[in-house]
Design a protein around this motif. Structure first.
Motif: not given
Length: 103
Positions: A64-65, A74-80, A86-87, A97-99
């Motif tokens: 998760w980042i 607003p930001g968002f979380d994404r599983c990479v 590419y974001l 950043w890495y969560k």
């Protein structure tokens, strides 16, 4: 661009911190401390002139980042997955950043 260099430096510091504080999982390898070769993408936040990327260097797990955006959006979380993801455009994405967890 000075701002990009500063963000890359911060991203490298955060990536190093994440490697030392995150729980270990298969495939984690500590850096040897040598600088990356020319043409090799940096681990973590890795933008170029037009695109915002996150380069996940572990080859066996997804993580998760958190993606932060410009202009108060607003930001968002994404599983990479492993590798460079590419974001969006650097005009939209400010930082990623890495969560600290796998997904």
């Amino acid at each position: 661009m000075l701002g990009t260099r500063i963000l890359k430096a911060i991203g490298g510091t955060l990536a190093a911190l994440a490697l030392t504080t995150a729980p270990a999982y298969a495939g984690t390898a500590a850096s040897t401390g040598s600088p990356p070769e020319v043409g090799v993408a940096a681990c973590g936040w890795d933008p170029d002139a037009f695109g915002a990327y996150y380069n996940h260097c572990n080859s066996s797990v997804w993580v998760w980042i958190r993606v932060e955006r410009h202009l108060g959006l607003p930001g968002f979380d994404r599983c990479v997955p492993p590798g460079r993801t590419y974001l969006g455009s650097t005009s939209d994405v400010r930082y990623a950043w890495y969560k600290g967890s796998t997904c």
